[in-house]
Design an enzyme around this catalytic site. Structure first.
Site, PDB file in Angstrom:
ATOM      1  N   GLN A 212      50.946  21.516 -82.340  1.00 39.92           N
ATOM      2  CA  GLN A 212      50.456  20.999 -83.629  1.00 39.92           C
ATOM      3  C   GLN A 212      51.380  19.905 -84.169  1.00 39.92           C
ATOM      4  OE1 GLN A 212      50.573  24.216 -82.795  1.00 39.92           O
ATOM      5  NE2 GLN A 212      48.978  25.435 -83.800  1.00 39.92           N
ATOM      6  N   ASP A 253      51.819  30.321 -94.044  1.00 37.29           N
ATOM      7  CA  ASP A 253      50.502  30.943 -93.877  1.00 37.29           C
ATOM      8  C   ASP A 253      50.323  32.146 -94.788  1.00 37.29           C
ATOM      9  OD1 ASP A 253      50.922  29.410 -91.203  1.00 37.29           O
ATOM     10  OD2 ASP A 253      48.782  29.827 -91.402  1.00 37.29           O
TER      11      ASP A 253
HETATM   12  O1  MRU Z   1      48.056  28.216 -86.028  1.00 37.29           O
HETATM   13  P1  MRU Z   1      47.908  27.149 -87.066  1.00 37.29           P
HETATM   14  O2  MRU Z   1      47.910  25.784 -86.522  1.00 37.29           O
HETATM   15  O3  MRU Z   1      46.737  27.416 -87.992  1.00 37.29           O
HETATM   16  O4  MRU Z   1      49.222  27.315 -87.944  1.00 37.29           O
HETATM   17  C1  MRU Z   1      49.382  26.530 -89.078  1.00 37.29           C
HETATM   18  C2  MRU Z   1      50.732  26.647 -89.661  1.00 37.29           C
HETATM   19  O5  MRU Z   1      51.533  27.458 -89.269  1.00 37.29           O
HETATM   20  C3  MRU Z   1      51.034  25.785 -90.832  1.00 37.29           C
HETATM   21  O6  MRU Z   1      52.399  25.487 -90.868  1.00 37.29           O
HETATM   22  C4  MRU Z   1      50.649  26.558 -92.090  1.00 37.29           C
HETATM   23  O7  MRU Z   1      49.271  26.875 -92.101  1.00 37.29           O
HETATM   24  C5  MRU Z   1      51.019  25.865 -93.301  1.00 37.29           C
HETATM   25  S1  MRU Z   1      50.212  24.327 -93.466  1.00 37.29           S
HETATM   26  C6  MRU Z   1      49.574  24.369 -94.906  1.00 37.29           C
END
Ligand code: MRU
Length: 380
Positions: A212, A253
């Protein structure tokens, strides 16, 4: 859609493509997503005509990131309602599509509650569906506003904590416009710092296993014209040791009642490094990410993802083989290797310098500070 990211050198700004929108073509309403599994190679829209498609998009990370998951969940409920499907069944499957980001259930519950309130008030199915859609739109707008406020609070905090002269900020995963109704959470702060001419460098962790950081944050940083450098996750230690990091700024999250922060796996090691090297570790998240019903870090359910994401380097934009569940991957481990693949880790509150929300900053991060934030949140 134009693939502009390759032509966006440092210094040139181009807005990040939309992350999610509601559309009403003649064939019926749809939720349109920018398929994040295909970035940065191509900007491809994913048109979800029903809830199972949206649930699959959530599971496969075509749509992802805590605030956007909440928005997607709310529009998903509206989609079910408008198309005449069972709203409670839709809400149940959406809310459980991924377990860690608390925003997902929050968004789903808000839209479902609006739908049921309308039904209780005697609305016909069409008007009740309109109420669910209006709630999803409200949530979307609120998130954009929260994003702007977090950017302001976060920038002010960095100005307070760091000497002037340009900051070198390290971030992990993706927390920008791709996860938000606005410019994001942590990356919104970085963008504000950049616009103020205070960003010396953004260090972008690639964020294994699904990249990501390299696929999404670097894409956004390039489009914003930031000076950024990509690193493998395990190169961060050397950067800290060399004194090249002024602050770590990440999203979340789920934030438990005691201030424990669940974020993309690899965040906790950064917090440990930051503490050892006396560098502020700042978490940026809207209050919708705070879950007072989760007492502490141990109570946060951490999503475990399939081992093939680790044993293979996934090329998400490669076509899946006929009948295969996932896109093709390049094996980087012997066949049959078992893998440990938690999607998130939990950072204890004592390692977090501050939590930045749209309602202000919590520092130090304590149970009392979080409770006060939730009270502020409830009183509007
Ligand atoms: O697995 P993902 O790509 O959904 O994880 C996203 C994250 O860990 C972000 O850092 C998190 O959602 C915070 S962004 C607002």
């Amino acid at each position: 859609m134009a693939d502009e990211h390759r032509e966006s050198p440092e210094g040139a700004a181009a807005p990040t493509a939309f992350a999610l929108r509601w559309e009403e073509p003649p064939e019926g309403p749809v939720v349109v997503l920018l398929d994040q599994t295909r970035l940065p190679a191509e900007e491809v829209e994913l048109v979800c005509t029903d809830v199972p498609m949206l649930v699959e998009a959530i599971r496969s990370l075509a749509v992802r990131g805590a605030p956007l998951l909440g928005i997607a969940g709310a529009y998903g409920v509206a989609l079910a309602a408008v198309r005449g499907f069972d709203v409670d069944e839709a809400a149940e499957s959406l809310a459980h599509a991924r377990p860690t980001a608390v925003n997902l259930g929050y968004g789903v519950r808000r839209a479902a509650a609006a739908y049921h309130a309308a039904v209780r008030d005697g609305a016909d199915p069409e008007r009740a569906a309109a109420a669910a859609l209006a709630e999803a739109r409200t949530l979307h707008g609120e998130d954009a506003e929260a994003s702007e406020r977090m950017a302001g609070h976060g920038r002010a905090l960095l100005d307070e904590l760091l000497p002037a002269g340009g900051y070198r900020i390290l971030t992990h995963c993706n927390s920008g416009a791709l996860v938000s109704g606005g410019e994001g959470t942590a990356l919104a702060v970085v963008k504000a710092v950049h616009r103020a001419g205070q960003l010396r460098r953004l260090w972008v962790d690639e964020t294994r296993p699904l990249f990501q950081g390299s696929r999404l944050t670097a894409y956004e940083a390039a489009r914003a014209g930031m000076a950024y450098t990509l690193l493998t996750d395990n190169a961060a230690g050397s950067l800290f040791a060399a004194g090249e990091v002024d602050a770590v700024v990440i999203g979340a999250d789920r934030i438990a009642a005691d201030g424990s922060v669940a974020n993309k796996v690899g965040s906790y090691p950064l917090a440990v490094l930051a503490r050892y090297h006396h560098v502020p570790f700042i978490v940026v998240a809207p209050t919708t990410t705070v879950d007072p019903d989760t007492p502490d870090g141990a109570a946060i359910e951490v999503e475990q993802r399939p081992g093939h994401e680790v044993t293979d380097v996934i090329l998400p934009h490669a076509p899946a083989a006929p009948g295969a569940e996932a896109a093709l991957g390049v094996p980087v481990a012997p066949l049959g290797t078992q893998a440990f693949n938690p999607a998130f880790d939990v950072t204890p509150p004592e390692l977090v310098t501050a939590i930045v929300t749209e309602r202000g900053v919590v520092a130090p991060v304590t149970e009392g500070g979080i409770a006060e934030l939730c009270d502020r949140s409830r009183s509007g």
